[in-house]
Design a protein around this motif. Structure first.
Motif, PDB file in Angstrom:
ATOM      1  N   ASP A 152     -16.034  -4.169   1.532  1.00 18.18           N
ATOM      2  CA  ASP A 152     -15.607  -2.835   1.964  1.00 18.18           C
ATOM      3  C   ASP A 152     -14.329  -2.430   1.239  1.00 18.18           C
ATOM      4  OD1 ASP A 152     -17.706  -2.664   3.713  1.00 18.18           O
ATOM      5  OD2 ASP A 152     -16.546  -3.214   5.496  1.00 18.18           O
ATOM      6  N   ARG A 153     -14.038  -1.142   1.292  1.00 21.67           N
ATOM      7  CA  ARG A 153     -12.766  -0.633   0.780  1.00 21.67           C
ATOM      8  C   ARG A 153     -12.031   0.051   1.928  1.00 21.67           C
ATOM      9  NH1 ARG A 153     -11.611  -0.822  -4.483  1.00 21.67           N
ATOM     10  NH2 ARG A 153     -13.274  -1.550  -5.879  1.00 21.67           N
ATOM     11  N   VAL A 154     -10.743  -0.222   2.011  1.00 24.57           N
ATOM     12  CA  VAL A 154      -9.954   0.271   3.141  1.00 24.57           C
ATOM     13  C   VAL A 154      -8.650   0.893   2.663  1.00 24.57           C
ATOM     14  CG1 VAL A 154     -10.901  -1.481   4.695  1.00 24.57           C
ATOM     15  CG2 VAL A 154      -8.787  -1.947   3.451  1.00 24.57           C
ATOM     16  N   ASP A 155      -8.108   1.757   3.534  1.00 26.64           N
ATOM     17  CA  ASP A 155      -6.736   2.247   3.390  1.00 26.64           C
ATOM     18  C   ASP A 155      -5.880   1.482   4.391  1.00 26.64           C
ATOM     19  OD1 ASP A 155      -7.543   4.040   1.481  1.00 26.64           O
ATOM     20  OD2 ASP A 155      -7.673   5.745   2.869  1.00 26.64           O
ATOM     21  N   VAL A 156      -4.659   1.180   4.004  1.00 25.08           N
ATOM     22  CA  VAL A 156      -3.725   0.484   4.884  1.00 25.08           C
ATOM     23  C   VAL A 156      -2.645   1.474   5.291  1.00 25.08           C
ATOM     24  CG1 VAL A 156      -2.175  -1.478   5.147  1.00 25.08           C
ATOM     25  CG2 VAL A 156      -4.196  -1.674   3.675  1.00 25.08           C
ATOM     26  N   ILE A 157      -2.477   1.675   6.613  1.00 26.77           N
ATOM     27  CA  ILE A 157      -1.522   2.657   7.121  1.00 26.77           C
ATOM     28  C   ILE A 157      -0.415   1.948   7.876  1.00 26.77           C
ATOM     29  CG2 ILE A 157      -1.219   4.645   8.649  1.00 26.77           C
ATOM     30  CD1 ILE A 157      -4.666   3.886   7.442  1.00 26.77           C
ATOM     31  N   ALA A 161       5.573   4.500  10.451  1.00 24.38           N
ATOM     32  CA  ALA A 161       5.860   5.634   9.568  1.00 24.38           C
ATOM     33  C   ALA A 161       4.699   6.604   9.484  1.00 24.38           C
ATOM     34  CB  ALA A 161       6.209   5.125   8.160  1.00 24.38           C
ATOM     35  N   GLY A 162       3.516   6.143   9.871  1.00 27.90           N
ATOM     36  CA  GLY A 162       2.348   7.007   9.774  1.00 27.90           C
ATOM     37  C   GLY A 162       1.986   7.352   8.343  1.00 27.90           C
ATOM     38  N   GLN A 163       2.272   6.444   7.425  1.00 27.93           N
ATOM     39  CA  GLN A 163       2.031   6.690   6.012  1.00 27.93           C
ATOM     40  C   GLN A 163       1.065   5.649   5.445  1.00 27.93           C
ATOM     41  OE1 GLN A 163       5.859   6.672   4.122  1.00 27.93           O
ATOM     42  NE2 GLN A 163       6.396   8.745   4.816  1.00 27.93           N
ATOM     43  N   THR A 164       0.307   6.080   4.468  1.00 24.93           N
ATOM     44  CA  THR A 164      -0.604   5.165   3.788  1.00 24.93           C
ATOM     45  C   THR A 164       0.187   4.358   2.768  1.00 24.93           C
ATOM     46  OG1 THR A 164      -2.475   6.682   4.049  1.00 24.93           O
ATOM     47  CG2 THR A 164      -2.654   4.982   2.332  1.00 24.93           C
ATOM     48  N   VAL A 165       0.156   3.034   2.929  1.00 24.87           N
ATOM     49  CA  VAL A 165       0.898   2.161   2.017  1.00 24.87           C
ATOM     50  C   VAL A 165      -0.040   1.438   1.047  1.00 24.87           C
ATOM     51  CG1 VAL A 165       2.868   1.827   3.542  1.00 24.87           C
ATOM     52  CG2 VAL A 165       0.854   0.344   3.778  1.00 24.87           C
ATOM     53  N   GLY A 166      -1.336   1.601   1.225  1.00 23.96           N
ATOM     54  CA  GLY A 166      -2.321   1.029   0.315  1.00 23.96           C
ATOM     55  C   GLY A 166      -3.604   1.826   0.400  1.00 23.96           C
ATOM     56  N   SER A 167      -4.149   2.220  -0.737  1.00 22.51           N
ATOM     57  CA  SER A 167      -5.317   3.106  -0.712  1.00 22.51           C
ATOM     58  C   SER A 167      -6.467   2.517  -1.520  1.00 22.51           C
ATOM     59  CB  SER A 167      -4.935   4.475  -1.286  1.00 22.51           C
ATOM     60  OG  SER A 167      -6.052   5.340  -1.305  1.00 22.51           O
ATOM     61  N   ASP A 168      -7.679   2.630  -0.923  1.00 22.07           N
ATOM     62  CA  ASP A 168      -8.916   2.224  -1.602  1.00 22.07           C
ATOM     63  C   ASP A 168      -8.836   0.780  -2.097  1.00 22.07           C
ATOM     64  OD1 ASP A 168     -11.531   2.781  -2.440  1.00 22.07           O
ATOM     65  OD2 ASP A 168     -10.875   3.255  -4.480  1.00 22.07           O
ATOM     66  N   LEU A 169      -8.443  -0.128  -1.218  1.00 25.57           N
ATOM     67  CA  LEU A 169      -8.287  -1.536  -1.573  1.00 25.57           C
ATOM     68  C   LEU A 169      -9.547  -2.330  -1.207  1.00 25.57           C
ATOM     69  CD1 LEU A 169      -4.606  -2.169  -0.429  1.00 25.57           C
ATOM     70  CD2 LEU A 169      -5.474  -1.372  -2.643  1.00 25.57           C
ATOM     71  N   ALA A 198      -7.544  -7.074  -2.306  1.00 23.22           N
ATOM     72  CA  ALA A 198      -7.205  -7.113  -3.736  1.00 23.22           C
ATOM     73  C   ALA A 198      -6.220  -5.984  -3.985  1.00 23.22           C
ATOM     74  CB  ALA A 198      -8.461  -6.941  -4.583  1.00 23.22           C
ATOM     75  N   ALA A 199      -4.953  -6.338  -4.149  1.00 20.94           N
ATOM     76  CA  ALA A 199      -3.898  -5.325  -4.226  1.00 20.94           C
ATOM     77  C   ALA A 199      -3.173  -5.390  -5.561  1.00 20.94           C
ATOM     78  CB  ALA A 199      -2.892  -5.535  -3.097  1.00 20.94           C
ATOM     79  N   THR A 200      -2.619  -4.249  -5.965  1.00 17.83           N
ATOM     80  CA  THR A 200      -1.772  -4.214  -7.153  1.00 17.83           C
ATOM     81  C   THR A 200      -0.378  -4.697  -6.764  1.00 17.83           C
ATOM     82  OG1 THR A 200      -1.008  -1.955  -6.755  1.00 17.83           O
ATOM     83  CG2 THR A 200      -3.065  -2.230  -8.005  1.00 17.83           C
ATOM     84  N   GLU A 201       0.468  -4.888  -7.760  1.00 21.88           N
ATOM     85  CA  GLU A 201       1.836  -5.321  -7.495  1.00 21.88           C
ATOM     86  C   GLU A 201       2.585  -4.284  -6.659  1.00 21.88           C
ATOM     87  OE1 GLU A 201       5.744  -6.907 -10.036  1.00 21.88           O
ATOM     88  OE2 GLU A 201       3.869  -6.352 -11.041  1.00 21.88           O
ATOM     89  N   GLN A 202       2.314  -2.990  -6.936  1.00 23.11           N
ATOM     90  CA  GLN A 202       2.952  -1.925  -6.168  1.00 23.11           C
ATOM     91  C   GLN A 202       2.456  -1.906  -4.719  1.00 23.11           C
ATOM     92  OE1 GLN A 202       1.488  -1.528  -9.160  1.00 23.11           O
ATOM     93  NE2 GLN A 202       3.375  -1.369 -10.402  1.00 23.11           N
ATOM     94  N   ASP A 203       1.163  -2.148  -4.521  1.00 30.27           N
ATOM     95  CA  ASP A 203       0.607  -2.223  -3.170  1.00 30.27           C
ATOM     96  C   ASP A 203       1.279  -3.331  -2.372  1.00 30.27           C
ATOM     97  OD1 ASP A 203      -1.231  -0.150  -3.599  1.00 30.27           O
ATOM     98  OD2 ASP A 203      -2.724  -1.538  -4.423  1.00 30.27           O
ATOM     99  N   GLY A 218       3.795  -2.845  12.274  1.00 26.21           N
ATOM    100  CA  GLY A 218       2.583  -3.389  11.676  1.00 26.21           C
ATOM    101  C   GLY A 218       1.771  -2.340  10.920  1.00 26.21           C
ATOM    102  N   VAL A 219       0.505  -2.690  10.667  1.00 24.42           N
ATOM    103  CA  VAL A 219      -0.364  -1.797   9.902  1.00 24.42           C
ATOM    104  C   VAL A 219      -1.712  -1.640  10.606  1.00 24.42           C
ATOM    105  CG1 VAL A 219       0.722  -2.359   7.687  1.00 24.42           C
ATOM    106  CG2 VAL A 219      -1.255  -3.692   8.475  1.00 24.42           C
ATOM    107  N   GLN A 220      -2.399  -0.607  10.242  1.00 27.00           N
ATOM    108  CA  GLN A 220      -3.747  -0.331  10.727  1.00 27.00           C
ATOM    109  C   GLN A 220      -4.654  -0.164   9.507  1.00 27.00           C
ATOM    110  OE1 GLN A 220      -6.224  -0.662  12.652  1.00 27.00           O
ATOM    111  NE2 GLN A 220      -5.530   0.598  14.385  1.00 27.00           N
ATOM    112  N   LEU A 221      -5.944  -0.433   9.705  1.00 28.99           N
ATOM    113  CA  LEU A 221      -6.902  -0.313   8.626  1.00 28.99           C
ATOM    114  C   LEU A 221      -7.817   0.886   8.863  1.00 28.99           C
ATOM    115  CD1 LEU A 221      -8.056  -4.035   8.128  1.00 28.99           C
ATOM    116  CD2 LEU A 221      -6.253  -2.803   6.907  1.00 28.99           C
ATOM    117  N   ALA A 222      -8.120   1.589   7.804  1.00 36.40           N
ATOM    118  CA  ALA A 222      -9.101   2.680   7.859  1.00 36.40           C
ATOM    119  C   ALA A 222     -10.188   2.369   6.853  1.00 36.40           C
ATOM    120  CB  ALA A 222      -8.425   4.016   7.546  1.00 36.40           C
ATOM    121  N   VAL A 223     -11.400   2.135   7.362  1.00 34.47           N
ATOM    122  CA  VAL A 223     -12.519   1.751   6.480  1.00 34.47           C
ATOM    123  C   VAL A 223     -13.081   2.989   5.831  1.00 34.47           C
ATOM    124  CG1 VAL A 223     -14.717   0.550   6.351  1.00 34.47           C
ATOM    125  CG2 VAL A 223     -13.035  -0.145   8.068  1.00 34.47           C
TER     126      VAL A 223
END
Length: 227
Positions: A152-157, A161-169, A198-203, A218-223
């Motif tokens: 699967d691919r997920v966004d990490v929120i 902060a309510g912000q996406t810190v990782g996208s399409d991972l 699987a994250a980039t160095e920036q992620d 913490g973080v939440q996942l969005a599939v």
């Protein structure tokens, strides 16, 4: 009068070897025996060379050159070479495809036979793209983790902060504890679990601080949808 042959030359008299006719007979028999032995050796050598079992038993996959630990094997790193079955390791392989793609746990020298002891056990990271890092992300929401499957691919929120810190991972794996509901992951909190992304160095630089908080942080996942 000298006897002459068909060519007009004098015939050579056949001289018996010392010992007479009996010695001559023994000499003929010895020559026949030696000829039979020579033929037998030649036939045995030919059959041995053509035997499939012998040929397969004398081959193994070896290193084409000196290779360091941590190196991922390619087709150019291996070759099939003859080996002595009496001294070659029992765990040797004759199929290059069985080692290509695997990672060396120990360095090997050119010509060294590949064995299981030289290869690092698989960690399920074969799908890790080049240039990415495998990052474990703890997630306290067991329901969110339950939605995720490898591939699967997920966004990490970041929750606070309510912000996406990782996208399409890409999800590489899901904690087995989270899947079984044992609650052993993430400090033993009930319902806690996590995923490996699987994250980039920036992620990594963004997700790690965000995932280090408590329940309120913490973080939440969005599939993401497959479509």
């Amino acid at each position: 009068m000298k006897r002459v042959g068909p060519t007009g030359r004098p015939r050579q008299r056949f001289r018996l070897p010392r010992g007479g006719r009996r010695a001559a007979w023994r000499l003929v028999q010895l020559r026949k025996a030696l000829a039979a032995v020579a033929v037998g050796i030649a036939v045995w050598a030919a059959l041995a060379a053509l035997s499939p079992e012998r040929s397969a038993g004398e081959q193994a996959v070896v290193a084409a050159g000196d290779l360091p630990a941590g190196h991922r094997l390619t087709a150019q790193d291996v070759r099939v070479a003859p080996v002595d079955p009496a001294s070659a390791p029992r765990s040797r392989t004759t199929e290059p495809g069985s080692v290509v793609g695997q990672t060396l746990g120990q360095p090997v020298e050119a010509g060294e036979v590949f064995t299981a002891a030289r290869l690092r056990p698989a960690r399920g990271l074969a799908a890790l793209p080049a240039g990415r890092r495998a990052l474990h992300v703890p997630v306290l929401d067991a329901g969110a983790v339950g939605l995720v499957r490898p591939g699967d691919r997920v966004d990490v929120i970041a929750i606070s902060a309510g912000q996406t810190v990782g996208s399409d991972l890409l999800v590489l794996s899901v904690d087995p504890e989270a899947e079984s509901g044992s609650g052993l992951a993430s400090g033993g909190r009930a319902g806690a679990g996590g995923v490996v992304l699987a994250a980039t160095e920036q992620d990594v630089a963004r997700i790690v601080p965000a995932s280090a908080g408590g329940v309120a942080d913490g973080v939440q996942l969005a599939v993401k949808s497959d479509k």
